[in-house]
Motif scaffolding. Structure first.
Motif, mmCIF file in Angstrom:
data_model
loop_
_atom_site.group_PDB
_atom_site.id
_atom_site.type_symbol
_atom_site.label_atom_id
_atom_site.label_comp_id
_atom_site.label_asym_id
_atom_site.label_seq_id
_atom_site.Cartn_x
_atom_site.Cartn_y
_atom_site.Cartn_z
ATOM 1 N N UNK A 93 2.035 20.406 64.626
ATOM 2 C CA UNK A 93 2.779 19.188 64.255
ATOM 3 C C UNK A 93 3.997 19.594 63.439
ATOM 4 N N UNK A 94 4.937 18.654 63.302
ATOM 5 C CA UNK A 94 6.101 18.893 62.450
ATOM 6 C C UNK A 94 5.656 19.003 61.004
ATOM 7 N N UNK A 95 4.643 18.250 60.649
ATOM 8 C CA UNK A 95 4.114 18.311 59.285
ATOM 9 C C UNK A 95 3.643 19.736 58.989
ATOM 10 N N UNK A 96 2.853 20.299 59.892
ATOM 11 C CA UNK A 96 2.331 21.659 59.691
ATOM 12 C C UNK A 96 3.469 22.680 59.677
ATOM 13 N N UNK A 97 4.488 22.454 60.500
ATOM 14 C CA UNK A 97 5.612 23.404 60.553
ATOM 15 C C UNK A 97 6.370 23.413 59.229
ATOM 16 N N UNK A 98 6.686 22.224 58.700
ATOM 17 C CA UNK A 98 7.391 22.162 57.414
ATOM 18 C C UNK A 98 6.536 22.754 56.303
ATOM 19 N N UNK A 99 5.256 22.418 56.333
ATOM 20 C CA UNK A 99 4.344 22.944 55.318
ATOM 21 C C UNK A 99 4.340 24.479 55.371
ATOM 22 N N UNK A 100 4.259 25.007 56.579
ATOM 23 C CA UNK A 100 4.171 26.462 56.757
ATOM 24 C C UNK A 100 5.467 27.154 56.324
ATOM 25 N N UNK A 101 6.593 26.665 56.829
ATOM 26 C CA UNK A 101 7.869 27.338 56.563
ATOM 27 C C UNK A 101 8.178 27.325 55.064
#
Ligand SMILES: Cc1ncc(COP(=O)(O)O)c(C=O)c1O
Length: 376
Positions: A93-101
């Motif tokens: 998800x975009x949520x997981x991507x932002x969280x990860x980056x």
């Protein structure tokens, strides 16, 4: 045991902040399905073909274990070529991507400067990072530069990270990307651009508003796939060393079941549709231009220049009441209230998608004009 939560819910109700789950209905003026791909026969037929070819519906493990599948690789390679990124990594998800980056790349001693209006997922990522965090006035490139200068003047030697959205999800306006790239270059900073609402819609062939700079060492992009691409997930575009670092250190990537291979397959085919059938994007852009000119005729101004039109109301209760009346009239328009947006800026967020035709959009604007006039 549950009294505390019941009283917190009562407090939300009293403040007109209570959220409930509502089924969708009425003309779509609230989804992010900008190109109407999510329910399209074109994409559904391709997914059926994928299922018939045996593409699995579940990944069965983390990407670092048995969950890594050929479909993830195919998507990441094809998407990197399309967007012009050095390498891409697919997240659930975009949520997981932002969280990860944001929780992984900025290091202790670095400075994260974020636009005041960036998405909640970016905030959650920043909070989980060990870097210092500062908010910068919305869309003010000079303020980013001043903040870096001040930080350097105070003797800090770490790396600055600039965090913006290319097209703001609740305001519909666009970041001054050229000026920000220039600042990033001059101050050896990284620039993270969340392209969530621009991917598939803006930039050459729908590559996003940062497409001219994608692939540079200091630019990191996040292309979500649950909006114009009609599916789910997000592709992070970055230098291959940064992607390798994310694979090794980003907890949302490591400690989660990989996205279903059929989902990666779906996104890959959605990207193909966008590239091979540009008429969808061009039709949406025509619709955006026509709607803004109608909006200006009716209201004397237009609230943005994009497919996201925020109609500022201010008061939470009034925004909810207007939304209710619009829904009753057959137009699915939602009130967006704090804390999603700053205090006293409750608004009606109108989105334009190919799910709705020009006549319905005209009818909606007439209805909105009547309601706003009555409410004065
Ligand atoms: C700007 C922005 N970034 C990230 C996200 C999160 O993306 P996703 O819905 O794929 O988790 C959203 C979703 O609303 C968004 O608007």
């Amino acid at each position: 045991m549950i009294d505390l939560y019941a009283s917190k819910i009562r407090s939300l109700t009293v403040r007109d902040r209570l959220r409930i789950l509502e089924r969708t209905g009425g003309a779509d003026f609230s989804s992010n399905d900008y190109l109407a791909l999510s329910n399209s026969k074109a994409l559904a037929d391709l997914v059926v073909q994928g299922l018939e070819q045996g593409v699995p519906v579940g990944a069965s493990g983390s990407r670092l274990l048995r969950g890594h599948h050929e479909e993830h690789e195919l998507l990441e390679e094809e998407a990197a070529r399309f967007f012009g990124a050095a390498r891409m990594l697919y997240f659930g998800s975009g949520y997981a991507a932002n969280l990860a980056v944001l929780s992984t790349l900025p290091q202790a001693g670095d400075l994260i400067l974020h636009d005041a209006l960036v998405h909640a997922s970016a905030h959650d990522g920043m909070r989980a990072s060990r870097a210092e965090i500062r908010s910068v006035a919305h869309n003010d490139a000079d303020a980013f530069e001043a903040a870096i200068k001040q930080w350097r003047f105070a003797g800090h030697a770490g790396r600055p990270w600039l965090v913006v959205e290319s097209l703001y999800s609740m305001d519909g306006d666009c970041a001054p990307l050229e000026a920000l790239v220039d600042i990033a270059d001059r101050y050896q900073a990284f620039l993270i651009v969340d392209e969530a609402h621009a991917t598939g819609v803006y930039g050459s062939e729908g590559r996003g508003l940062a497409s001219a700079w994608e692939g540079r060492e200091n630019i990191i992009t996040i292309h979500t796939c649950g909006k114009a691409l009609g599916s789910l997930g997000a592709l992070v575009g970055a230098h291959s060393v940064l992607c390798e670092y994310l694979i090794n250190r980003a907890r949302p990537f490591i400690y989660a079941t990989a996205p279903p291979p059929i989902q990666a397959y779906t996104v890959r085919h959605a990207l193909r549709l966008i590239r091979e059938e540009p008429q969808r994007r061009l039709k949406l852009l025509e619709q955006v231009t026509a709607t803004h000119s109608l909006f200006r005729q009716k209201f004397g101004h237009s609230p943005s220049e994009t497919q996201i039109l925020p109609v500022m109301i201010g008061d939470d209760r009034r925004a909810v009441e207007l939304s209710r009346q619009l829904v009753e009239a057959g137009f699915d328009i939602r009130a967006i209230r704090p804390p999603t947006v700053p205090a006293r800026t409750a608004r009606l967020r109108i989105t334009l998608t190919l799910n709705v035709d020009a006549k319905t959009t005209g009818d909606m604007l007439s209805c909105l004009a009547d309601l706003l006039e009555k409410a004065i």
